[in-house]
Design a protein around this motif. Structure first.
Motif, PDB file in Angstrom:
ATOM      1  N   CYS A  16       0.827  -1.214   0.000  1.00 19.21           N
ATOM      2  CA  CYS A  16       0.000   0.000   0.000  1.00 19.21           C
ATOM      3  C   CYS A  16       0.858   1.259   0.000  1.00 19.21           C
ATOM      4  O   CYS A  16       0.485   2.269  -0.604  1.00 19.21           O
ATOM      5  N   LEU A  17       1.979   1.206   0.655  1.00 20.46           N
ATOM      6  CA  LEU A  17       2.885   2.354   0.643  1.00 20.46           C
ATOM      7  C   LEU A  17       3.404   2.598  -0.777  1.00 20.46           C
ATOM      8  O   LEU A  17       3.456   3.734  -1.244  1.00 20.46           O
ATOM      9  N   CYS A  18       3.745   1.544  -1.473  1.00 18.24           N
ATOM     10  CA  CYS A  18       4.215   1.677  -2.860  1.00 18.24           C
ATOM     11  C   CYS A  18       3.081   2.097  -3.796  1.00 18.24           C
ATOM     12  O   CYS A  18       3.308   2.810  -4.772  1.00 18.24           O
ATOM     13  N   ALA A  19       1.866   1.676  -3.492  1.00 17.96           N
ATOM     14  CA  ALA A  19       0.721   2.002  -4.350  1.00 17.96           C
ATOM     15  C   ALA A  19       0.415   3.495  -4.355  1.00 17.96           C
ATOM     16  O   ALA A  19      -0.215   3.996  -5.291  1.00 17.96           O
ATOM     17  N   ARG A  20       0.845   4.217  -3.352  1.00 22.96           N
ATOM     18  CA  ARG A  20       0.611   5.662  -3.309  1.00 22.96           C
ATOM     19  C   ARG A  20       1.282   6.402  -4.458  1.00 22.96           C
ATOM     20  O   ARG A  20       0.892   7.502  -4.803  1.00 22.96           O
ATOM     21  N   PHE A  21       2.286   5.810  -5.048  1.00 18.18           N
ATOM     22  CA  PHE A  21       3.088   6.502  -6.049  1.00 18.18           C
ATOM     23  C   PHE A  21       2.809   6.011  -7.471  1.00 18.18           C
ATOM     24  O   PHE A  21       3.645   6.159  -8.355  1.00 18.18           O
ATOM     25  N   GLN A  22       1.618   5.448  -7.704  1.00 15.52           N
ATOM     26  CA  GLN A  22       1.280   4.925  -9.028  1.00 15.52           C
ATOM     27  C   GLN A  22       1.088   6.022 -10.070  1.00 15.52           C
ATOM     28  O   GLN A  22       1.259   5.781 -11.258  1.00 15.52           O
ATOM     29  N   ALA A  23       0.727   7.213  -9.643  1.00 19.49           N
ATOM     30  CA  ALA A  23       0.482   8.292 -10.604  1.00 19.49           C
ATOM     31  C   ALA A  23       1.766   8.750 -11.282  1.00 19.49           C
ATOM     32  O   ALA A  23       1.756   9.072 -12.473  1.00 19.49           O
ATOM     33  N   ALA A  24       2.857   8.790 -10.547  1.00 19.58           N
ATOM     34  CA  ALA A  24       4.140   9.233 -11.108  1.00 19.58           C
ATOM     35  C   ALA A  24       5.270   8.419 -10.489  1.00 19.58           C
ATOM     36  O   ALA A  24       6.062   8.938  -9.709  1.00 19.58           O
TER      37      ALA A  24
END
Length: 165
Positions: free
Chosen positions: A53-61
């Motif tokens: 979930c921490l890594c998923a926060r940065f899916q936009a860029a």
């Protein structure tokens, strides 16, 4: 990553993930696909949920630094292939654990209101999990939700709705 080395933890201890605006861009489609695969896997390996979930926060860029963290999770999974939850269809299934890490989406004016909002979120999640378990052929409809805030319990038990609730 078939020949990669393994690691003992899904993330480095005290790792600070930031947007890394100056970092090198990475393929957004590949990053999202990797996150999607890991999210699917969290049903059997809930202990990787925080890192995923921490890594998923940065899916936009996504940047290369974020991709390295996702690859570390895969390296960890490669080194621990036998860890996970086993759901046997024939055994009695009484355990249901849910954990969530989320930024606050609303502002409460009281502790009771905050606890009530959290309890309603739990109810929605329990209903979702019950429907997921039905897909596995497990009927799990009597799910207890434990709340220790007496004000929130009173609001829940109050059938009369007024402006304060």
């Amino acid at each position: 990553m078939a020949d990669c080395s393994t690691v003992r933890t899904p993330m480095q201890v005290h790792h600070q993930m930031t947007p890394d605006k100056d970092g090198q861009d990475t393929d957004q489609h590949q990053y999202r696909a990797m996150i999607g695969s890991l999210m699917y896997l969290t049903a059997l390996r809930p202990y990787i949920m925080f890192a995923v979930c921490l890594c998923a926060r940065f899916q936009a860029a996504p940047k290369n630094t974020h991709l390295q963290v996702v690859k570390r999770i895969f390296r960890y999974l490669k080194g621990a292939p036998r860890l996970g939850l086993w759901y046997s269809k024939n055994d009695k299934f009484n355990l249901l654990i849910s954990w969530q890490y989320k930024k606050q989406t609303c502002v409460s004016t009281s502790t009771a209101e905050a606890e009530y909002i959290v309890a309603s979120s739990y109810c929605a999640q329990v209903i979702w999990i019950q429907n997921q378990m039905l897909d596995y052929g497990i009927t799990f409809m009597a799910t207890p939700i434990h709340i220790d805030n007496m004000s929130a319990i009173s609001i829940t038990n109050n059938t009369v709705q007024h402006s304060k609730t």
